[in-house]
Enzyme design. Structure first.
Site: not given
Length: 384
Positions: A90, A165-166, A184
């Site tokens: 992955y 926070d992305g 991801d």
């Protein structure tokens, strides 16, 4: 990453097995996942009843358990995130197709991926000068630093870690700063098993059109965006793939292609990513990718799942999946290439590679080697 346990009907502990399995063979404890939508269930037997580590962070339950066949397993809210055995598949595929799709990825942003594996793969590319890693849960990062072999990735001086926070981070990023962005993240939504209704999850904002627009703005003109896009074997996930791809195109990406990954520890044994590019003209040649990959391997940063042939073949899908993802008449993304194949015949004999397990080019030979004892072949080079 998979969906939280309370929504996907996870089973951790003593699980049901067929009567044909002798009592002495039944594992005392297993970690597994039941998908109510399609009735799919799988589990991995554990060695001990007691986890190696358990902790409740501000956001989720974190545990590390161990399996005889899969090694250490990271579990968040009861759902398997990765195992030592097949985490390479992955994470290498989330990383390298995107990195090799850019001619010179100097600045990279990793959103999510608190286990650090994607980050460690990004750092294998010597072209990288600066990496921002953004994740919401610092406890996951600290645990993975201590428990997994790739945990030293955050010590690399090129890495800047942001516990944040992305979506907010990207929104406030300087325009045109990054060459590659890899997301991801966990699922944006799931389905309630009792009511059948869609349930939005915290990561939903990372799949919104506004967020994709901010991603596009943060990338340079030839930027590349890769994000986790679930499995095509679950209907709601497949619907999501179609929806997310269209959103990427809506905000201005020139193409968006779904790549498929085989991974036995994830539900149905398959997951994928969407690779989006802003400019189709900035495509590296096959020779350039081979040269860069060779430098990685010779510097001790090889791979065990990814190989250059997968740069294109990862996008070859079953016919029924291709028909669902790409509408009739929409052949642009099917025909799009992440490599310049004009020199392919001169540079490499792909047929020899497939038939003899030796990847040959005009000036080097890549041998399939398992000297590492991992059970996975590694590509090694004999240079002349």
């Amino acid at each position: 990453m998979p969906t939280p346990a309370f929504l996907r009907n996870l089973c951790v502990g003593l699980c049901l097995f067929t009567p044909a399995l002798a009592n002495s063979q039944r594992p005392r404890k297993a970690v597994g996942e039941y998908i109510a939508e399609n009735g799919f269930y799988q589990s991995i037997a554990l060695i001990d009843d007691k986890p190696i580590l358990e902790k409740r962070s501000q956001f989720q339950d974190i545990s590390v358990v161990e399996s005889k066949s899969y090694g250490k397993i990271l579990v968040l809210d009861g759902v398997i995130q990765l195992t030592e055995k097949d985490a390479d598949s992955y994470n290498e595929m989330m990383t390298h197709p995107a990195m090799f799709s850019h001619t010179k990825p100097k600045r990279v942003l990793v959103i999510g991926g608190g286990d650090g594996y994607v980050l460690s793969e990004v750092l294998k590319h010597p072209e990288v000068e600066h990496v921002d890693h953004v994740d919401l849960d610092g406890d996951v990062i600290q645990i993975c630093k201590d428990q997994f072999g790739w945990g030293k990735a955050w010590d690399d001086p090129r890495v800047n870690l942001h516990i944040a926070d992305g979506a907010a981070f990207v929104k406030n990023t300087t325009e045109g700063f990054y060459d590659v962005i890899i997301q991801d993240s966990s699922d944006p939504y799931t389905w309630d098993e009792e009511t059948g209704e869609r349930v939005d999850l915290p990561s939903k904002t990372l799949y919104s059109e506004d967020h994709f627009q901010n991603i596009s703005r943060a990338l340079k003109e030839n930027g590349v965006f890769s994000f986790q896009a679930e499995t095509f074997n679950i209907e709601s996930d497949l619907e999501g793939i179609v929806e997310w791809r269209q959103r990427a195109l809506n905000v201005g990406f020139s193409d968006s292609r779904y790549g498929s990954i085989t991974i036995s520890s994830y539900p149905t044994g398959q997951i994928g990513f969407l690779l989006c590019r802003k400019s189709p003209s900035a495509v590296p040649s096959v020779k350039a990718i081979l040269d860069r990959y060779e430098r990685m391997v010779l510097s001790g940063n090889g791979t065990s799942y990814y190989q250059p042939k997968l740069q294109e073949s990862v996008f070859s899908l079953p016919l029924w999946v291709e028909r669902r993802i790409y509408p009739i008449g929409d052949v642009a993304d099917i025909n799009a290439k992440t490599t310049n194949l004009d020199d392919a015949v001169e540079v490499v004999d792909w047929e020899v590679a497939v038939n003899s397990n030796v990847f040959q080019s005009t000036d080097r030979v890549l041998n399939m080697d398992n000297s590492a004892g991992t059970g996975m072949p590694y590509l090694t080079y004999d240079t002349e």
